[in-house]
Design an enzyme around this catalytic site. Structure first.
Site, PDB file in Angstrom:
ATOM      1  N   LYS A  65       0.740  -1.325  -0.147  1.00  0.00           N
ATOM      2  CA  LYS A  65      -0.021   0.067  -0.075  1.00  0.00           C
ATOM      3  C   LYS A  65       0.861   1.154  -0.027  1.00  0.00           C
ATOM      4  CE  LYS A  65      -4.188  -1.801   2.105  1.00  0.00           C
ATOM      5  NZ  LYS A  65      -5.212  -1.435   3.249  1.00  0.00           N
ATOM      6  N   ASP A 100     -10.174   2.868   2.030  1.00  0.00           N
ATOM      7  CA  ASP A 100     -10.070   2.305   3.306  1.00  0.00           C
ATOM      8  C   ASP A 100     -10.698   3.370   4.201  1.00  0.00           C
ATOM      9  OD1 ASP A 100      -8.983  -0.089   2.873  1.00  0.00           O
ATOM     10  OD2 ASP A 100      -7.082   0.798   3.300  1.00  0.00           O
TER      11      ASP A 100
END
Ligand code: ATR
Length: 269
Positions: A65, A100
Protein backbone atom coordinates in the site's frame (compact mmCIF):
# COMPACT_ATOMS: atom_id res chain seq x y z
CA UNK A 1 -14.06 -8.02 -20.89
CA UNK A 2 -12.68 -5.76 -18.16
CA UNK A 3 -10.04 -7.24 -15.85
CA UNK A 4 -9.59 -5.94 -12.32
CA UNK A 5 -6.99 -7.23 -9.90
CA UNK A 6 -5.69 -7.23 -6.36
CA UNK A 7 -1.93 -7.00 -5.80
CA UNK A 8 -0.49 -8.08 -2.44
CA UNK A 9 1.33 -10.91 -0.68
CA UNK A 10 -0.36 -13.18 0.22
CA UNK A 11 -3.67 -12.69 -1.61
CA UNK A 12 -4.91 -16.23 -2.14
CA UNK A 13 -7.48 -16.09 0.68
CA UNK A 14 -8.77 -12.61 -0.15
CA UNK A 15 -12.53 -12.08 -0.05
CA UNK A 16 -12.33 -9.29 -2.64
CA UNK A 17 -12.67 -11.53 -5.76
CA UNK A 18 -16.05 -13.02 -4.80
CA UNK A 19 -17.29 -9.66 -3.48
CA UNK A 20 -16.44 -7.78 -6.69
CA UNK A 21 -17.53 -10.58 -9.02
CA UNK A 22 -20.91 -10.71 -7.24
CA UNK A 23 -21.22 -7.00 -8.03
CA UNK A 24 -20.31 -7.51 -11.73
CA UNK A 25 -22.88 -10.25 -12.00
CA UNK A 26 -25.59 -8.15 -10.32
CA UNK A 27 -24.93 -5.33 -12.82
CA UNK A 28 -24.40 -7.69 -15.82
CA UNK A 29 -20.88 -6.31 -16.31
CA UNK A 30 -18.52 -8.36 -18.46
CA UNK A 31 -15.66 -8.26 -15.95
CA UNK A 32 -13.37 -10.45 -13.88
CA UNK A 33 -11.40 -9.81 -10.67
CA UNK A 34 -8.13 -11.70 -10.17
CA UNK A 35 -5.46 -11.89 -7.46
CA UNK A 36 -1.81 -11.24 -8.32
CA UNK A 37 1.41 -11.50 -6.30
CA UNK A 38 3.98 -9.25 -7.99
CA UNK A 39 7.70 -9.37 -7.26
CA UNK A 40 8.19 -6.88 -4.35
CA UNK A 41 11.21 -5.42 -6.18
CA UNK A 42 9.16 -4.68 -9.30
CA UNK A 43 6.07 -2.82 -8.03
CA UNK A 44 6.60 0.14 -10.36
CA UNK A 45 6.81 -2.20 -13.34
CA UNK A 46 3.73 -4.06 -12.12
CA UNK A 47 1.62 -0.86 -11.99
CA UNK A 48 2.93 0.44 -15.33
CA UNK A 49 2.49 -3.00 -16.89
CA UNK A 50 -1.08 -3.29 -15.69
CA UNK A 51 -1.75 0.13 -17.23
CA UNK A 52 -0.06 -0.88 -20.50
CA UNK A 53 -2.05 -4.07 -20.95
CA UNK A 54 -5.36 -2.39 -20.22
CA UNK A 55 -6.15 -3.66 -16.72
CA UNK A 56 -9.30 -1.74 -15.71
CA UNK A 57 -8.37 -1.19 -12.06
CA UNK A 58 -6.24 -2.54 -9.22
CA UNK A 59 -6.72 -2.95 -5.51
CA UNK A 60 -3.56 -2.93 -3.43
CA UNK A 61 -3.10 -4.68 -0.11
CA UNK A 62 -0.37 -5.58 2.37
CA UNK A 63 2.57 -5.11 1.95
CA UNK A 64 2.34 -2.83 -1.09
CA UNK A 65 0.00 0.00 0.00
CA UNK A 66 2.91 2.41 0.62
CA UNK A 67 5.18 0.93 -2.06
CA UNK A 68 2.87 1.91 -4.93
CA UNK A 69 2.77 5.61 -3.93
CA UNK A 70 5.75 6.74 -6.07
CA UNK A 71 4.23 4.99 -9.09
CA UNK A 72 0.82 6.73 -9.08
CA UNK A 73 -0.70 10.21 -8.83
CA UNK A 74 -2.18 10.04 -5.33
CA UNK A 75 -5.44 11.79 -4.48
CA UNK A 76 -5.14 14.29 -1.60
CA UNK A 77 -6.64 11.67 0.74
CA UNK A 78 -4.22 8.92 -0.34
CA UNK A 79 -1.35 11.35 -0.02
CA UNK A 80 -2.43 12.41 3.49
CA UNK A 81 -2.84 8.82 4.66
CA UNK A 82 0.37 7.80 2.91
CA UNK A 83 -1.17 4.67 1.43
CA UNK A 84 -3.02 3.57 -1.70
CA UNK A 85 -5.46 0.66 -1.85
CA UNK A 86 -7.14 1.39 -5.19
CA UNK A 87 -5.67 2.40 -8.56
CA UNK A 88 -7.62 3.76 -11.51
CA UNK A 89 -6.23 3.78 -15.06
CA UNK A 90 -7.93 6.58 -16.91
CA UNK A 91 -6.12 9.10 -19.06
CA UNK A 92 -2.62 10.07 -17.98
CA UNK A 93 -0.76 8.59 -15.03
CA UNK A 94 -2.37 5.85 -12.90
CA UNK A 95 -4.28 7.48 -10.03
CA UNK A 96 -3.94 6.19 -6.46
CA UNK A 97 -6.92 6.34 -4.11
CA UNK A 98 -7.43 5.31 -0.51
CA UNK A 99 -10.92 3.82 -0.15
CA UNK A 100 -10.11 2.46 3.34
CA UNK A 101 -10.95 5.99 4.50
CA UNK A 102 -14.36 5.87 2.80
CA UNK A 103 -14.75 2.35 4.23
CA UNK A 104 -14.60 3.69 7.79
CA UNK A 105 -16.88 6.66 7.10
CA UNK A 106 -19.49 4.62 5.22
CA UNK A 107 -19.44 1.75 7.75
CA UNK A 108 -20.45 4.26 10.43
CA UNK A 109 -22.97 5.98 8.13
CA UNK A 110 -24.62 2.60 7.43
CA UNK A 111 -25.23 2.32 11.19
CA UNK A 112 -26.45 5.94 11.47
CA UNK A 113 -23.44 6.87 13.59
CA UNK A 114 -22.67 10.59 13.36
CA UNK A 115 -18.94 11.45 13.15
CA UNK A 116 -18.89 15.25 12.80
CA UNK A 117 -18.48 16.96 16.17
CA UNK A 118 -18.03 13.68 18.04
CA UNK A 119 -15.13 12.48 20.16
CA UNK A 120 -13.28 9.47 18.74
CA UNK A 121 -10.56 7.11 19.93
CA UNK A 122 -8.55 4.96 17.52
CA UNK A 123 -6.44 2.11 18.92
CA UNK A 124 -3.53 1.31 16.62
CA UNK A 125 -1.08 3.43 14.64
CA UNK A 126 -0.17 1.10 11.75
CA UNK A 127 -1.65 1.37 8.26
CA UNK A 128 -5.21 0.68 9.41
CA UNK A 129 -4.81 3.14 12.29
CA UNK A 130 -3.62 5.87 9.93
CA UNK A 131 -6.62 5.39 7.61
CA UNK A 132 -9.12 5.29 10.49
CA UNK A 133 -7.60 8.31 12.26
CA UNK A 134 -7.60 10.36 9.07
CA UNK A 135 -11.16 9.27 8.22
CA UNK A 136 -12.56 10.32 11.61
CA UNK A 137 -10.55 13.52 12.03
CA UNK A 138 -11.25 14.65 8.46
CA UNK A 139 -14.97 13.96 8.97
CA UNK A 140 -14.95 16.32 11.95
CA UNK A 141 -14.35 14.14 15.01
CA UNK A 142 -11.98 15.21 17.75
CA UNK A 143 -9.67 12.20 17.46
CA UNK A 144 -7.24 10.56 19.87
CA UNK A 145 -4.96 7.74 18.74
CA UNK A 146 -3.63 5.27 21.29
CA UNK A 147 -0.90 2.78 20.48
CA UNK A 148 1.23 0.20 22.29
CA UNK A 149 4.34 1.93 20.90
CA UNK A 150 3.57 5.49 21.94
CA UNK A 151 6.16 7.05 19.60
CA UNK A 152 4.30 5.64 16.62
CA UNK A 153 1.03 7.23 17.79
CA UNK A 154 2.81 10.54 18.35
CA UNK A 155 4.32 10.45 14.87
CA UNK A 156 0.87 9.79 13.39
CA UNK A 157 -0.64 12.68 15.37
CA UNK A 158 2.16 14.96 14.20
CA UNK A 159 1.40 14.06 10.58
CA UNK A 160 -2.27 14.94 11.17
CA UNK A 161 -1.67 17.95 13.42
CA UNK A 162 -3.68 20.15 11.04
CA UNK A 163 -6.68 17.97 11.91
CA UNK A 164 -6.05 18.34 15.65
CA UNK A 165 -5.24 14.67 16.31
CA UNK A 166 -3.88 13.87 19.78
CA UNK A 167 -1.96 10.76 20.83
CA UNK A 168 -0.88 8.57 23.73
CA UNK A 169 -0.16 5.06 24.92
CA UNK A 170 -2.68 2.30 25.65
CA UNK A 171 -2.91 3.42 29.30
CA UNK A 172 -4.71 6.55 28.07
CA UNK A 173 -7.68 4.40 27.04
CA UNK A 174 -8.83 4.30 30.69
CA UNK A 175 -9.44 8.06 30.62
CA UNK A 176 -10.32 8.59 26.96
CA UNK A 177 -12.82 5.84 26.20
CA UNK A 178 -15.33 6.75 28.95
CA UNK A 179 -15.56 10.26 27.39
CA UNK A 180 -15.68 9.06 23.77
CA UNK A 181 -18.60 8.61 21.34
CA UNK A 182 -16.67 6.48 18.82
CA UNK A 183 -14.02 3.76 19.29
CA UNK A 184 -12.13 2.00 16.50
CA UNK A 185 -9.81 -0.98 16.93
CA UNK A 186 -7.19 -0.75 14.20
CA UNK A 187 -4.75 -3.19 15.81
CA UNK A 188 -4.54 -6.88 15.02
CA UNK A 189 -5.47 -7.76 18.62
CA UNK A 190 -8.42 -10.16 18.58
CA UNK A 191 -7.57 -11.65 15.19
CA UNK A 192 -7.56 -15.44 15.40
CA UNK A 193 -7.36 -15.05 19.20
CA UNK A 194 -10.99 -14.85 20.26
CA UNK A 195 -10.29 -14.00 23.90
CA UNK A 196 -8.10 -10.93 23.55
CA UNK A 197 -9.21 -7.32 23.27
CA UNK A 198 -7.08 -4.16 23.03
CA UNK A 199 -9.51 -2.23 25.27
CA UNK A 200 -10.44 -3.06 28.90
CA UNK A 201 -14.12 -4.10 29.02
CA UNK A 202 -14.88 -1.87 31.99
CA UNK A 203 -14.30 1.40 30.09
CA UNK A 204 -16.88 0.58 27.40
CA UNK A 205 -20.30 2.20 27.76
CA UNK A 206 -23.69 2.48 26.11
CA UNK A 207 -23.10 5.89 24.46
CA UNK A 208 -20.28 4.40 22.38
CA UNK A 209 -20.23 3.14 18.77
CA UNK A 210 -17.44 0.57 18.35
CA UNK A 211 -15.92 -0.45 15.00
CA UNK A 212 -13.48 -3.35 15.00
CA UNK A 213 -11.37 -3.49 11.83
CA UNK A 214 -10.70 -7.17 12.60
CA UNK A 215 -13.16 -9.38 10.68
CA UNK A 216 -11.79 -12.81 11.58
CA UNK A 217 -13.49 -13.64 13.83
CA UNK A 218 -16.45 -11.39 13.06
CA UNK A 219 -17.59 -11.19 16.69
CA UNK A 220 -14.33 -10.25 18.40
CA UNK A 221 -13.98 -10.05 22.16
CA UNK A 222 -14.01 -6.25 21.86
CA UNK A 223 -17.37 -6.31 20.05
CA UNK A 224 -18.81 -8.85 22.50
CA UNK A 225 -17.69 -6.69 25.43
CA UNK A 226 -19.11 -3.61 23.68
CA UNK A 227 -22.48 -5.30 23.15
CA UNK A 228 -22.55 -6.32 26.82
CA UNK A 229 -21.93 -2.68 27.76
CA UNK A 230 -24.87 -1.63 25.57
CA UNK A 231 -22.71 0.00 22.87
CA UNK A 232 -23.48 0.03 19.15
CA UNK A 233 -21.24 -2.51 17.38
CA UNK A 234 -19.95 -2.35 13.80
CA UNK A 235 -17.98 -5.42 12.72
CA UNK A 236 -14.96 -5.40 10.42
CA UNK A 237 -16.88 -6.82 7.47
CA UNK A 238 -18.65 -3.44 7.12
CA UNK A 239 -15.30 -1.69 6.64
CA UNK A 240 -14.14 -4.36 4.19
CA UNK A 241 -17.44 -4.06 2.34
CA UNK A 242 -17.44 -0.29 2.04
CA UNK A 243 -13.81 0.04 0.91
CA UNK A 244 -14.81 -2.38 -1.87
CA UNK A 245 -18.02 -0.47 -2.60
CA UNK A 246 -16.03 2.76 -2.94
CA UNK A 247 -13.48 1.06 -5.23
CA UNK A 248 -16.24 -0.44 -7.41
CA UNK A 249 -17.91 2.96 -7.75
CA UNK A 250 -14.59 4.66 -8.67
CA UNK A 251 -13.91 2.08 -11.35
CA UNK A 252 -17.35 1.71 -12.91
CA UNK A 253 -19.02 5.06 -12.21
CA UNK A 254 -22.22 3.33 -11.12
CA UNK A 255 -23.73 2.76 -7.68
CA UNK A 256 -22.50 -0.50 -6.19
CA UNK A 257 -25.00 -3.27 -5.39
CA UNK A 258 -24.20 -3.01 -1.68
CA UNK A 259 -26.58 -5.71 -0.44
CA UNK A 260 -25.27 -8.25 -2.96
CA UNK A 261 -21.65 -7.51 -2.07
CA UNK A 262 -22.45 -7.69 1.65
CA UNK A 263 -24.14 -11.07 1.25
CA UNK A 264 -21.19 -12.42 -0.72
CA UNK A 265 -18.81 -11.39 2.05
CA UNK A 266 -20.90 -12.63 4.94
CA UNK A 267 -21.44 -16.00 3.26
CA UNK A 268 -17.68 -16.49 3.56
CA UNK A 269 -17.05 -15.14 7.07
P1 ATR B 1 -1.73 -2.60 9.83
O1 ATR B 1 -1.15 -2.03 8.59
O2 ATR B 1 -2.71 -3.69 9.59
O3 ATR B 1 -2.28 -1.54 10.75
P2 ATR B 1 0.75 -2.81 11.31
O4 ATR B 1 1.31 -1.61 10.64
O5 ATR B 1 1.62 -4.00 11.54
O6 ATR B 1 -0.52 -3.37 10.56
O7 ATR B 1 0.16 -2.33 12.71
C1 ATR B 1 -0.34 -3.21 13.66
C2 ATR B 1 -0.94 -2.42 14.82
O8 ATR B 1 -1.41 -3.35 15.81
C3 ATR B 1 0.04 -1.52 15.50
O9 ATR B 1 -0.65 -0.40 16.03
C4 ATR B 1 0.55 -2.42 16.63
O10 ATR B 1 1.10 -1.73 17.72
P3 ATR B 1 2.68 -1.33 17.70
O11 ATR B 1 2.80 -0.14 16.81
O12 ATR B 1 3.00 -1.03 19.11
O13 ATR B 1 3.41 -2.54 17.17
C5 ATR B 1 -0.73 -3.07 17.03
N1 ATR B 1 -0.55 -4.33 17.76
C6 ATR B 1 -0.18 -5.54 17.26
N2 ATR B 1 -0.13 -6.47 18.24
C7 ATR B 1 -0.47 -5.82 19.40
C8 ATR B 1 -0.62 -6.23 20.76
N3 ATR B 1 -0.42 -7.50 21.12
N4 ATR B 1 -1.02 -5.31 21.66
C9 ATR B 1 -1.24 -4.03 21.30
N5 ATR B 1 -1.13 -3.58 20.03
C10 ATR B 1 -0.74 -4.46 19.10
Amino acid sequence: MDVYGLIGRPVEHSLSPPMHEAAYEAHSLDARYVTLEPDPDRIGEAVAGADAIGVAGLNVTVPFKQDVLPHVEPTPTAEAVGAVNTITFDDGAPEGHNTDVAGVVRAFAHHDVEIDGQSAVVVGAGGAGRAATYALADAGAETFVANRTVERAEALAADFSALGVDAGGLAALDERVPEADILVNATSVGMDAPDTSPVPADVLHEELAVLDAVYSPLRTKLLRDAATAGAETVDGAWMLLYQGVAAFERWTGVDAPVAVMNESLRDRL
